[in-house]
Design a protein around this motif. Structure first.
Motif, PDB file in Angstrom:
ATOM      1  N   TYR A 548     -24.292  -2.741  19.062  1.00 30.58           N
ATOM      2  CA  TYR A 548     -24.034  -3.694  20.149  1.00 30.58           C
ATOM      3  C   TYR A 548     -23.995  -5.120  19.602  1.00 30.58           C
ATOM      4  CZ  TYR A 548     -24.839  -6.408  24.420  1.00 30.58           C
ATOM      5  OH  TYR A 548     -24.752  -7.316  25.433  1.00 30.58           O
ATOM      6  N   LEU A 552     -20.765  -7.556  19.566  1.00 31.77           N
ATOM      7  CA  LEU A 552     -20.854  -8.812  20.329  1.00 31.77           C
ATOM      8  C   LEU A 552     -20.553 -10.008  19.423  1.00 31.77           C
ATOM      9  CD1 LEU A 552     -21.614  -9.886  23.185  1.00 31.77           C
ATOM     10  CD2 LEU A 552     -23.935 -10.198  22.326  1.00 31.77           C
ATOM     11  N   PRO A 561     -20.956  -8.036  28.728  1.00 31.40           N
ATOM     12  CA  PRO A 561     -22.146  -7.338  28.216  1.00 31.40           C
ATOM     13  C   PRO A 561     -22.400  -5.988  28.879  1.00 31.40           C
ATOM     14  CG  PRO A 561     -22.753  -9.282  29.495  1.00 31.40           C
ATOM     15  CD  PRO A 561     -21.278  -9.343  29.303  1.00 31.40           C
ATOM     16  N   LYS A 565     -22.447  -2.565  26.723  1.00 29.34           N
ATOM     17  CA  LYS A 565     -23.612  -1.676  26.672  1.00 29.34           C
ATOM     18  C   LYS A 565     -23.216  -0.241  27.007  1.00 29.34           C
ATOM     19  CE  LYS A 565     -27.085  -5.208  27.707  1.00 29.34           C
ATOM     20  NZ  LYS A 565     -27.993  -5.777  28.748  1.00 29.34           N
TER      21      LYS A 565
END
Length: 925
Positions: A548, A552, A561, A565
């Motif tokens: 993650y 990102l 986000p 996820k």
């Protein structure tokens, strides 16, 4: 003597061996051997299960030399350590009461370099096979020809030691023995080439050494057979007269049988297409008394007892059964009991049928697998003629249909039509008939021709379907009802359609292009996922949290986000979903922007796109999911803000309504829409794109028309390594395998494993705005894609860095210094110059050395429509549009400002599955 059916009568061969009946299991590729050609236990049990009532089992071809395997998973007889495994097969067959024969061969120029460690294949002459991307082989020297004959003899000796009752010399299928006899592939000027007599010398010498080995080491009834292909389509090539001449010579030396290698028992000439006379009829009429004493085996299209009996009626002495023996291990018992068999395999019965996993996934076998609960579509029975047109290829085919299946495909004789693709036609015809669908894998090396033929068959089905509707009193342009309509046939669309079907929905796929696959088929590197079972098997410690964070960071913190996820959480489950559907990605590499090996790809390290689409399409065929090609969606229909279906227009400009409560849009991005790209990013005007021409953003426009919101539309990724003359993407797996980037000045200039946007910017900043990707044979051998680039002519190679520099017009000492400095970094596992911390796999120091000129190209559009965690499309007020779903590159927000390599494939599968599941659930409420 059996008076009920002649197929059960025994046959005494010329050497005195007695076959208990006229039935043989044909030698069929299983791809089940270990990497070195040794035998697996499941292969032994596969043969044991099929032996017994059938008279003889001819075991699949064994390569006699390390450079001989013509396909992955081939079994070998190239050394004495292979004898114990082969003995297990022979013992298993004989213990069940069948005669065991082993086929031996060498692939010659049909061998792909990646199957033999990247080495160059060998052949009679240095002439590449007449197929797209074929490697030019190395011509065998006269001394090497003698050695090769000895190796055939050694193989026969090993077959005897393994306990086989005989060997079949494989002189067919354009493999090495046939290559020596062919004037197309053999253009030597020594005693092994030139005249027909000289070209026949090699097969005759192979037969001679086989006899010598049998005389010395085997019992008197050891069987020696010969398989042959009666004709070649190439000019010059083997003609039927040539074949008869050779068979007469072979028969005079002594053969126990000859084995026709044709797709159908009664196949006529592939050269003289105006003559419908079956080749077996010509053979029987023209053979000598000597040749007439040699039994002849027929093969092709035998499913039921009547097929086998018909073969004997037409003059064959023995009948080989192929795919029917795979589908029915007890085939002989079934036909003895007069069962009528259909050539398909229940999708739940692999273990019960003792079919090895690699064979289950092999294209022709996998195409037979069906979900027996699905009845499929209906046609109006009859013969439908269609044109096949692709570049210079122009011909006609007849497609014969029953009410529920394709029963035959044949070429229409016409001297004005180009029929130089007959070999391709025969192979593809078989695939389509078995799958009962035109949606099958193209023939390697003949993709354009394959797609043209598949499209022609698809047109015939469309015409017949419309005729069926009319015959039933209906209107083919009347609205049709489905539960789920999927727009787009790339990875996201196919995954969504399969999942929706498995949830119980009636599904149709709409594809505006003439072929299935979308942009996914061009994907190269792999699929990212963290904490997968394949990582654990390899001892790779990874975490979803790290995945993650790195995604990102790679997206410059612009990623949504919540979607990210969900993406990271579901990625390992998507890997498992693919595996459950026969698509295993169990080799792992790394891409730029990642710190850990988490990019999953096929075991053979080939490009992921073609592998993925092939597997998904097989799942479509097993489920009989309808696909409408060359059909465009004019609009998504809504009633009071609720989706009700789509309006489509087909290639004949006929329009109709498809009613559905759920519409999944999986149409990809807009990289191939230059105007749209430039409208958001003017500085990208003039850049090539790696995308297929259908990536025009049409799905985004359709969804915007019904109120969908968009996000990140200006975030457009350029890929740093694109071959500019063809717009072909050079996979990130090459750098992930250890390659470096070098400027025209011969120097590294940046961390090759940084994110795509940063690497692209550094290349554009160079004076020439391009660079070279440099690698050695270690990198090449670990990446099947590299061999593809070599075959396509992208690669410049040389045995040493100095010689490579000369070819690149680069300073020799500078390049040598650059490589030396990089190799020091690898040894120290620390790149002080550019901070590279990943893929420092091994020094670049093993020739040959390779280089490909690259520059950036438009690759991915991160922006698209907005969705929620259920993949429901959101309007501009961030509210779901009921019945509208989206997955794949048509969606924005997941990747932020830059996509990490390997995340696109994960994206399409993860959200494709989600879209299919949720769309079906809503439609079936």
């Amino acid at each position: 003597m059996n008076t009920l059916t002649p197929i059960l009568n025994p046959l005494t061969l010329p050497n005195g061996a007695v076959l208990k009946n006229r039935l043989l299991m044909a030698p069929m590729t299983t791809c089940t051997g270990f990497y070195d050609g040794t035998v697996t236990s499941e292969l032994v049990e596969y043969y044991r299960a099929r032996a017994g009532s059938i008279g003889t089992v001819i075991v699949e071809c064994c390569f006699i030399d390390p450079k001989g395997p013509a396909f992955p998973g081939a079994i070998a007889i190239d050394s004495d350590n292979k004898i114990p495994g082969l003995k297990r097969i022979a013992d298993a067959i004989k213990s069940e009461g069948s005669t065991s024969i082993l086929q031996i061969y060498h692939g010659g120029r049909m061998v792909e370099p990646e199957l033999i460690g990247g080495r160059t294949p060998v052949a009679p002459s240095a002439i590449a096979a007449p197929r797209e991307g074929a490697t030019t082989p190395q011509a065998l020297t006269a001394e090497e020809v003698d050695v090769m004959i000895t190796k055939f003899g050694d193989a026969v000796n090993r077959a005897i030691k393994a306990g086989f009752d005989g060997v079949e010399i494989h002189g067919a299928n354009t493999y090495l023995i046939q290559q020596f006899y062919s004037p197309n592939s053999n253009q030597r000027d020594d005693k092994w080439g030139g005249s027909r007599e000289n070209r026949a010398r090699f097969p005759l010498e192979v037969l001679e050494i086989t006899h010598k080995m049998a005389d010395r080491f085997a019992h008197n009834s050891f069987i020696i057979g010969y398989r042959f292909s009666p004709e070649e389509i190439e000019v010059p090539g083997i003609r039927f007269d040539d074949t008869l001449w050779l068979l007469e010579k072979l028969a005079a030396r002594g053969l126990d049988y000859v084995h026709f290698s044709v797709g159908q028992l009664l196949r006529p000439s592939i050269v003289d297409t105006s003559d419908p006379t079956p080749l077996i009829t010509k053979y029987l009429a023209r053979r000598s008394e000597t040749l007439a004493k040699v039994p002849v085996i027929g093969v092709g299209g035998v499913v039921n007892k009547a097929d086998a009996e018909m073969a004997l009626e037409h003059g064959y002495d023995l009948v080989a059964i192929g795919k029917a023996c795979i589908a029915y291990p007890d085939w002989t018992d079934r036909i003895i009991n007069n069962q009528h068999l259909e050539l398909f395999i229940d999708s739940t019965q692999r273990e019960a049928l003792t079919i090895p996993e690699p064979l289950w996934r092999f294209s022709l076998v996998d195409a037979m697998i069906r979900d027996v609960s699905d009845t499929g579509r209906k046609y109006k029975a009859g013969v439908y003629q269609e044109k096949v047109e692709a570049e210079a290829l122009k011909l006609k085919i007849n497609v014969t249909l029953d009410t529920d299946r394709i029963t035959d495909i044949s070429l229409v004789p016409d001297e004005s039509l180009d029929v130089d693709f007959t070999t391709t036609f025969e192979s593809l015809r078989s695939r389509i008939l078995v799958a009962n669908s035109p949606h099958v894998d193209a023939i390697t090396g003949a993709t354009t021709q394959s797609e043209a033929l598949k499209k022609a068959v698809s047109r015939a089905l469309t015409t017949s379907s419309k005729a069926h509707v009319i015959e039933e009193g209906g209107n083919p342009q009347a609205p049709q009802n489905y539960d789920v309509v999927v727009i787009g046939s790339g990875g996201a669309g196919l995954a969504a359609a399969i999942q929706a079907h498995d949830e119980g929905a009636r599904v149709v796929i709409i594809e505006k292009m003439p072929t299935i696959g979308g942009n996914t088929i061009k994907a190269s590197v792999g699929m990212n996922a963290a904490e997968t079972r394949f990582q654990k098997i390899k001892g790779i410690l990874d975490s979803k949290e790290l995945f993650y964070e790195e995604t990102l960071k790679g997206g410059k913190f612009k990623n949504n986000p919540e979607l990210l996820k969900e993406f990271v959480e579901l990625a390992p489950k998507a890997i498992d979903w693919l595996d459950e559907h026969g698509i295993q990605l169990n080799d792992i590499t790394i891409t730029g922007g990642m710190s850990i090996d988490r990019t999953h790809r096929p075991a053979d390290r080939s490009a992921v796109g073609g592998f993925l689409i092939s597997g998904l399409v097989k799942n479509l065929n097993q489920r009989n999911i309808e696909v409408l090609l060359e059909t465009s969606v004019e609009e998504i229909l809504c009633d009071n803000g609720v989706v009700t279906g789509v309006k489509v227009v087909d290639e004949y400009n006929d329009s109709r309504i498809l009613n559905a409560k759920s519409v999944i849009v999986a149409t990809g991005g807009f990289s191939a829409n230059r105007e749209m790209v430039v409208s958001y990013r003017p500085e990208l005007d003039g850049f090539v794109t790696t995308n297929h021409k259908g990536a025009t953003g049409s799905g985004i426009a359709m969804l915007q028309h019904i109120g969908a919101g968009t996000v990140d539309m200006g975030e457009i990724q350029i890929h740093p390594t694109v071959e500019q003359t063809t717009s072909y993407l050079i996979s990130e797996s090459i750098r992930g395998g250890g390659a470096i980037l070098v400027s025209q000045a011969g120097k590294r200039f940046y961390n090759e494993m940084e994110t795509r946007d940063k690497v692209s910017a550094q290349i554009i900043a160079l004076p020439e705005k391009s660079a070279w990707i440099i690698f050695d044979d270690q990198v090449r051998s670990g990446n099947k894609a590299a061999d593809e680039y070599i075959a396509k002519g992208f690669v410049i190679s040389a045995p040493t860095p100095h010689e490579l520099a000369v070819k690149l017009n680069m300073d020799q000492e500078t390049l040598q210094t650059t490589l030396g400095r990089y190799n020091e970094c690898v040894i120290q596992q620390k790149d002080e110059d550019f901070g590279r911390t990943t893929a420092l796999r091994h020094p670049i120091n093993q020739g040959p050395y390779y280089a490909i000129r690259i520059a950036p190209g438009v690759h991915h559009t991160m922006g698209g429509v907005t969705i929620n965690l259920d993949t429901a499309v959101l309007n501009e007020q961030q509210q779901p549009i009921q019945g509208a779903w989206a997955a794949g590159e048509v969606v924005g927000g997941i990747h932020g400002a830059n996509r990490i390599g390997g995340n696109a494939v994960a994206d399409i599968i993860i959200f494709g599955i989600l879209a299919g599941r949720n769309a079906a659930a809503m439609a079936l409420r």
